[in-house]
Design an enzyme around this catalytic site. Structure first.
Site, PDB file in Angstrom:
ATOM      1  NE  ARG A   1      -2.750  -2.180   2.995  1.00 57.34           N
ATOM      2  CZ  ARG A   1      -3.151  -2.324   4.265  1.00 57.34           C
ATOM      3  NH1 ARG A   1      -3.824  -1.365   4.844  1.00 57.34           N
ATOM      4  NH2 ARG A   1      -2.864  -3.419   4.927  1.00 57.34           N
TER       5      ARG A   1
ATOM      6  CD  GLU B   1      -1.945  -9.192  17.235  1.00 54.69           C
ATOM      7  OE1 GLU B   1      -2.334  -8.888  16.077  1.00 54.69           O
ATOM      8  OE2 GLU B   1      -2.689  -9.249  18.227  1.00 54.69           O
TER       9      GLU B   1
HETATM   10  C1  PRP Z   1       0.032  -2.494   6.670  1.00 55.78           C
HETATM   11  C2  PRP Z   1       0.084  -1.045   6.281  1.00 55.78           C
HETATM   12  C3  PRP Z   1       1.447  -0.621   6.794  1.00 55.78           C
HETATM   13  C4  PRP Z   1       1.635  -1.476   8.031  1.00 55.78           C
HETATM   14  C5  PRP Z   1       1.401  -0.672   9.274  1.00 55.78           C
HETATM   15  O1  PRP Z   1       0.735  -3.245   5.710  1.00 55.78           O
HETATM   16  O2  PRP Z   1       0.002  -0.893   4.862  1.00 55.78           O
HETATM   17  O3  PRP Z   1       2.481  -0.922   5.866  1.00 55.78           O
HETATM   18  O4  PRP Z   1       0.661  -2.542   7.936  1.00 55.78           O
HETATM   19  O5  PRP Z   1       1.519  -1.449  10.417  1.00 55.78           O
HETATM   20  P1  PRP Z   1       2.615  -1.267  11.515  1.00 55.78           P
HETATM   21  O6  PRP Z   1       2.790   0.205  11.784  1.00 55.78           O
HETATM   22  O7  PRP Z   1       2.040  -1.988  12.693  1.00 55.78           O
HETATM   23  O8  PRP Z   1       3.883  -1.907  11.018  1.00 55.78           O
HETATM   24  P2  PRP Z   1       0.623  -4.816   5.510  1.00 55.78           P
HETATM   25  O9  PRP Z   1       1.879  -5.441   6.034  1.00 55.78           O
HETATM   26  O10 PRP Z   1      -0.666  -5.290   6.100  1.00 55.78           O
HETATM   27  O11 PRP Z   1       0.616  -5.132   3.966  1.00 55.78           O
HETATM   28  P3  PRP Z   1       0.230  -4.382   2.605  1.00 55.78           P
HETATM   29  O12 PRP Z   1       0.714  -2.979   2.624  1.00 55.78           O
HETATM   30  O13 PRP Z   1       0.986  -5.214   1.618  1.00 55.78           O
HETATM   31  O14 PRP Z   1      -1.271  -4.459   2.440  1.00 55.78           O
HETATM   32 MG    MG Z   2       1.763  -1.982   4.135  1.00 56.97          MG
END
Ligand code: PRP
Ligand code: MG
Length: 174
Positions: free
Chosen positions: A62, A99
């Protein structure tokens, strides 16, 4: 849509108990699909970011959606930080806590030159684990982290505390 007064939170879809009970998922797809909200939010993030940046670093997946258009607007280069096994050239990696268990991210070793000014961009700041790991990668390459810029910040989680000492900026706060 422009100017600092716009409330972009109304474009975010809030999903109760997703992906599990007690969690409110902040879904940015409803902002992204709206042409005015998407353009307005990216413009605001560019205005929020420091000037004279060499590289925008975005975190898969993202972070790419937000980071690449920002880099384009700012006249900066874009550097992808990716999940393991995706980057083709020589790279360095870092593990970070989830987590349950750990995850890994990687960056090309020639993506940033020593002394370059970098901002790290992601859609969301939650625990700060992803961002802290990204800082580690950038600094090992000699990059200077000027700021971390987020579309959404969850202020009830310790993200900002985890990133203490760094300049953290966000457009929408919950
Ligand atoms: C989500 C979001 C951030 C991160 C934030 O990504 O896009 O990158 O989690 O969480 P944190 O501050 O606790 O580290 P995710 O790893 O779910 O994957 P994606 O971006 O590929 O959807
Ligand atoms: Mg992410």
């Amino acid at each position: 849509i422009s100017g600092g007064s716009m409330d972009y939170s109304k474009y975010i879809r809030n999903l109760k108990d997703y992906p599990k009970e007690g969690i409110i998922f902040r879904d940015i797809t409803t902002l992204l699909k709206d042409k005015d909200a998407f353009k307005g939010a990216i413009d605001e993030l560019v205005a929020l970011a420091p000037k004279n940046v060499d590289k925008v670093v975005g975190v898969e997946a993202r972070g790419f959606i937000v980071g690449a258009p920002m880099a384009f607007h700012m006249g900066a280069g874009f550097v992808p930080v990716r999940k393991p096994g995706k980057l083709p050239y020589k790279k360095i990696e870092v593990s970070y806590e989830l987590e349950y268990g750990t995850d890994k991210i990687e960056i090309h070793e020639d993506a940033i030159s020593s002394g370059e000014k970098v901002i790290i961009v992601d859609d969301l700041l939650a625990t700060g684990g992803t961002s802290k790991a990204t800082i580690d990668l950038v600094e090992r390459l000699g990059g200077k982290v000027e700021a971390l810029v987020f579309l959404v910040e969850l202020t009830d989680l310790p993200g900002r505390e985890v990133l203490k000492g760094y300049d953290v900026r966000s457009l929408i706060k919950y």
